[in-house]
Design a protein around this motif. Sequence first.
Motif, PDB file in Angstrom:
ATOM      1  N   ALA A  64       0.818  -1.220   0.000  1.00 32.51           N
ATOM      2  CA  ALA A  64       0.000   0.000   0.000  1.00 32.51           C
ATOM      3  C   ALA A  64       0.847   1.264   0.000  1.00 32.51           C
ATOM      4  N   HIS A  65       2.117   1.145   0.370  1.00 32.49           N
ATOM      5  CA  HIS A  65       2.981   2.324   0.492  1.00 32.49           C
ATOM      6  C   HIS A  65       4.034   2.402  -0.611  1.00 32.49           C
ATOM      7  N   MET A  66       3.935   1.516  -1.605  1.00 32.26           N
ATOM      8  CA  MET A  66       4.909   1.530  -2.692  1.00 32.26           C
ATOM      9  C   MET A  66       4.244   1.042  -3.985  1.00 32.26           C
ATOM     10  N   ASN A  67       4.462   1.760  -5.053  1.00 28.51           N
ATOM     11  CA  ASN A  67       3.890   1.364  -6.328  1.00 28.51           C
ATOM     12  C   ASN A  67       4.548   0.097  -6.864  1.00 28.51           C
ATOM     13  N   SER A  68       3.752  -0.750  -7.452  1.00 30.13           N
ATOM     14  CA  SER A  68       4.231  -1.845  -8.293  1.00 30.13           C
ATOM     15  C   SER A  68       4.186  -1.350  -9.735  1.00 30.13           C
ATOM     16  N   LEU A  69       4.935  -2.015 -10.605  1.00 28.90           N
ATOM     17  CA  LEU A  69       4.873  -1.719 -12.030  1.00 28.90           C
ATOM     18  C   LEU A  69       4.200  -2.898 -12.720  1.00 28.90           C
ATOM     19  N   MET A 125       6.750 -10.720  -9.589  1.00 33.78           N
ATOM     20  CA  MET A 125       5.872 -11.237  -8.543  1.00 33.78           C
ATOM     21  C   MET A 125       4.994 -12.391  -9.020  1.00 33.78           C
ATOM     22  N   LEU A 126       4.664 -12.430 -10.296  1.00 33.35           N
ATOM     23  CA  LEU A 126       3.785 -13.485 -10.803  1.00 33.35           C
ATOM     24  C   LEU A 126       4.625 -14.626 -11.359  1.00 33.35           C
ATOM     25  N   HIS A 127       4.372 -15.817 -10.876  1.00 37.04           N
ATOM     26  CA  HIS A 127       5.139 -16.981 -11.309  1.00 37.04           C
ATOM     27  C   HIS A 127       4.297 -17.942 -12.134  1.00 37.04           C
ATOM     28  N   GLN A 128       3.077 -17.535 -12.455  1.00 33.87           N
ATOM     29  CA  GLN A 128       2.242 -18.317 -13.346  1.00 33.87           C
ATOM     30  C   GLN A 128       1.701 -17.374 -14.420  1.00 33.87           C
ATOM     31  N   GLU A 129       1.387 -17.934 -15.580  1.00 32.77           N
ATOM     32  CA  GLU A 129       0.877 -17.104 -16.676  1.00 32.77           C
ATOM     33  C   GLU A 129      -0.466 -16.498 -16.288  1.00 32.77           C
ATOM     34  N   THR A 130      -0.574 -15.188 -16.440  1.00 33.94           N
ATOM     35  CA  THR A 130      -1.811 -14.475 -16.113  1.00 33.94           C
ATOM     36  C   THR A 130      -2.211 -13.661 -17.332  1.00 33.94           C
ATOM     37  N   ARG A 131      -3.239 -14.127 -18.023  1.00 32.39           N
ATOM     38  CA  ARG A 131      -3.632 -13.513 -19.288  1.00 32.39           C
ATOM     39  C   ARG A 131      -4.773 -12.524 -19.106  1.00 32.39           C
ATOM     40  N   THR A 132      -4.800 -11.554 -19.994  1.00 29.69           N
ATOM     41  CA  THR A 132      -5.897 -10.597 -20.019  1.00 29.69           C
ATOM     42  C   THR A 132      -6.025 -10.021 -21.420  1.00 29.69           C
ATOM     43  N   SER A 133      -7.228  -9.546 -21.741  1.00 32.92           N
ATOM     44  CA  SER A 133      -7.446  -8.823 -22.990  1.00 32.92           C
ATOM     45  C   SER A 133      -7.509  -7.327 -22.735  1.00 32.92           C
ATOM     46  N   ARG A 134      -7.895  -6.986 -21.522  1.00 29.60           N
ATOM     47  CA  ARG A 134      -7.998  -5.583 -21.106  1.00 29.60           C
ATOM     48  C   ARG A 134      -7.886  -5.570 -19.586  1.00 29.60           C
ATOM     49  N   GLY A 135      -7.282  -4.549 -19.043  1.00 29.12           N
ATOM     50  CA  GLY A 135      -7.143  -4.487 -17.598  1.00 29.12           C
ATOM     51  C   GLY A 135      -7.476  -3.118 -17.038  1.00 29.12           C
ATOM     52  N   GLU A 136      -7.982  -3.113 -15.819  1.00 28.95           N
ATOM     53  CA  GLU A 136      -8.195  -1.872 -15.079  1.00 28.95           C
ATOM     54  C   GLU A 136      -7.611  -2.049 -13.687  1.00 28.95           C
ATOM     55  N   VAL A 137      -6.864  -1.052 -13.246  1.00 33.86           N
ATOM     56  CA  VAL A 137      -6.181  -1.122 -11.960  1.00 33.86           C
ATOM     57  C   VAL A 137      -6.587   0.093 -11.139  1.00 33.86           C
ATOM     58  N   GLU A 138      -7.186  -0.138  -9.991  1.00 41.21           N
ATOM     59  CA  GLU A 138      -7.565   0.965  -9.100  1.00 41.21           C
ATOM     60  C   GLU A 138      -7.867   0.429  -7.710  1.00 41.21           C
ATOM     61  N   ASP A 139      -7.805   1.300  -6.730  1.00 36.51           N
ATOM     62  CA  ASP A 139      -8.205   0.954  -5.365  1.00 36.51           C
ATOM     63  C   ASP A 139      -9.728   0.979  -5.339  1.00 36.51           C
ATOM     64  N   MET A 140     -10.329  -0.196  -5.327  1.00 32.41           N
ATOM     65  CA  MET A 140     -11.783  -0.313  -5.433  1.00 32.41           C
ATOM     66  C   MET A 140     -12.412  -0.363  -4.051  1.00 32.41           C
ATOM     67  N   SER A 141     -13.604   0.152  -3.976  1.00 33.69           N
ATOM     68  CA  SER A 141     -14.296   0.258  -2.699  1.00 33.69           C
ATOM     69  C   SER A 141     -14.995  -1.057  -2.344  1.00 33.69           C
ATOM     70  N   GLY A 142     -14.644  -1.609  -1.169  1.00 34.63           N
ATOM     71  CA  GLY A 142     -15.316  -2.798  -0.652  1.00 34.63           C
ATOM     72  C   GLY A 142     -16.293  -2.424   0.443  1.00 34.63           C
ATOM     73  N   VAL A 143     -16.664  -3.380   1.276  1.00 32.87           N
ATOM     74  CA  VAL A 143     -17.643  -3.119   2.337  1.00 32.87           C
ATOM     75  C   VAL A 143     -17.134  -2.076   3.331  1.00 32.87           C
ATOM     76  N   GLY A 188      -6.329   1.264   0.291  1.00 33.05           N
ATOM     77  CA  GLY A 188      -4.992   1.698  -0.076  1.00 33.05           C
ATOM     78  C   GLY A 188      -4.277   0.774  -1.032  1.00 33.05           C
ATOM     79  N   TYR A 189      -4.834  -0.407  -1.284  1.00 33.47           N
ATOM     80  CA  TYR A 189      -4.273  -1.355  -2.242  1.00 33.47           C
ATOM     81  C   TYR A 189      -5.074  -1.298  -3.544  1.00 33.47           C
ATOM     82  N   ALA A 190      -4.387  -1.427  -4.658  1.00 34.52           N
ATOM     83  CA  ALA A 190      -5.071  -1.422  -5.948  1.00 34.52           C
ATOM     84  C   ALA A 190      -5.485  -2.841  -6.327  1.00 34.52           C
ATOM     85  N   GLU A 191      -6.743  -2.980  -6.727  1.00 30.72           N
ATOM     86  CA  GLU A 191      -7.232  -4.249  -7.267  1.00 30.72           C
ATOM     87  C   GLU A 191      -7.058  -4.250  -8.790  1.00 30.72           C
ATOM     88  N   LEU A 192      -7.096  -5.451  -9.374  1.00 31.27           N
ATOM     89  CA  LEU A 192      -6.964  -5.616 -10.816  1.00 31.27           C
ATOM     90  C   LEU A 192      -8.236  -6.245 -11.361  1.00 31.27           C
TER      91      LEU A 192
END
Length: 255
Positions: A93-98, A124-142, A147-151
């Motif tokens: 939460a206190h450091m950006n990932s790329l 950080m990812l050790h398995q293939e993670t595929r996507t056609s489009r992605g959105e990254v943001e800190d999403m609101s839960g309950v 402070g963490y970004a979801e994908l």
Amino acid sequence: MKRIGTQHWSAINSLIPPTSELVVMPKPHDQPAVIVADLDGDNHQEIACVYRNKGEMYVMVAKQDEDRWHPIGNFKGQGYTVSELVAAPIVNAHMNSLLIGWQIGGVWSNIDILQWSANGFMHMLHQETRTSRGEVEDMSGVNGMDGYAELALWLHDSGKAFQVEVYRWDAGNLVIADDVYPYYFQKMVAYYESVLEESDLAKYWYYLGDAQRKAGMHAQAFQSIEQALQFPNPYPSREALLRWKKELDGANRKS
């Protein structure tokens, strides 16, 4: 992240091989694959860029010490271009990932997450993670945003239909973040409503119903599934929709 200035372009040109070229991302509007963001948590901005050299893809991260820029990471990539290049607090939460989307096909990219550590950048990812489009943001839960970004990763089905799942980083892996479904799938509801205005297809009614269900809109999801059942060849099948309709009917009776 901040605006890319003349000094940044000069640094990039001085650090990447003379035989290389910066990759131009096809979306959102043919822009160079370059971002300026704090990637090591020291409150100073680094440069991250993706370049192509002799047919191979690379990502470089450069840091400024006084007036001199120098690489602190240079990694070989995949594919032929990049679909995503995002700095966000995914792992810490206190450091950006790329986050990088290495495009390997017309509608497919492999996601790569680089994270700064005491030993430099780590994949950080050790398995293939595929996507056609992605959105990254800190999403609101309950409990709101944490402070963490979801994908949100969209996997292309056909036409304008996508299978969408939302993830967060937890204990060394991407795990499903179903607590933010009500927030994110409201967006998917709006997306499929707009798609259906153009194309009245059974597949889109199914995906609208799925988005409504995940957004907590069970009564609306029930209606969408009923609509999907009106078609001669429902998607994914009449049996699957009838089972789903029964489950939604039970959920609606309880609420």
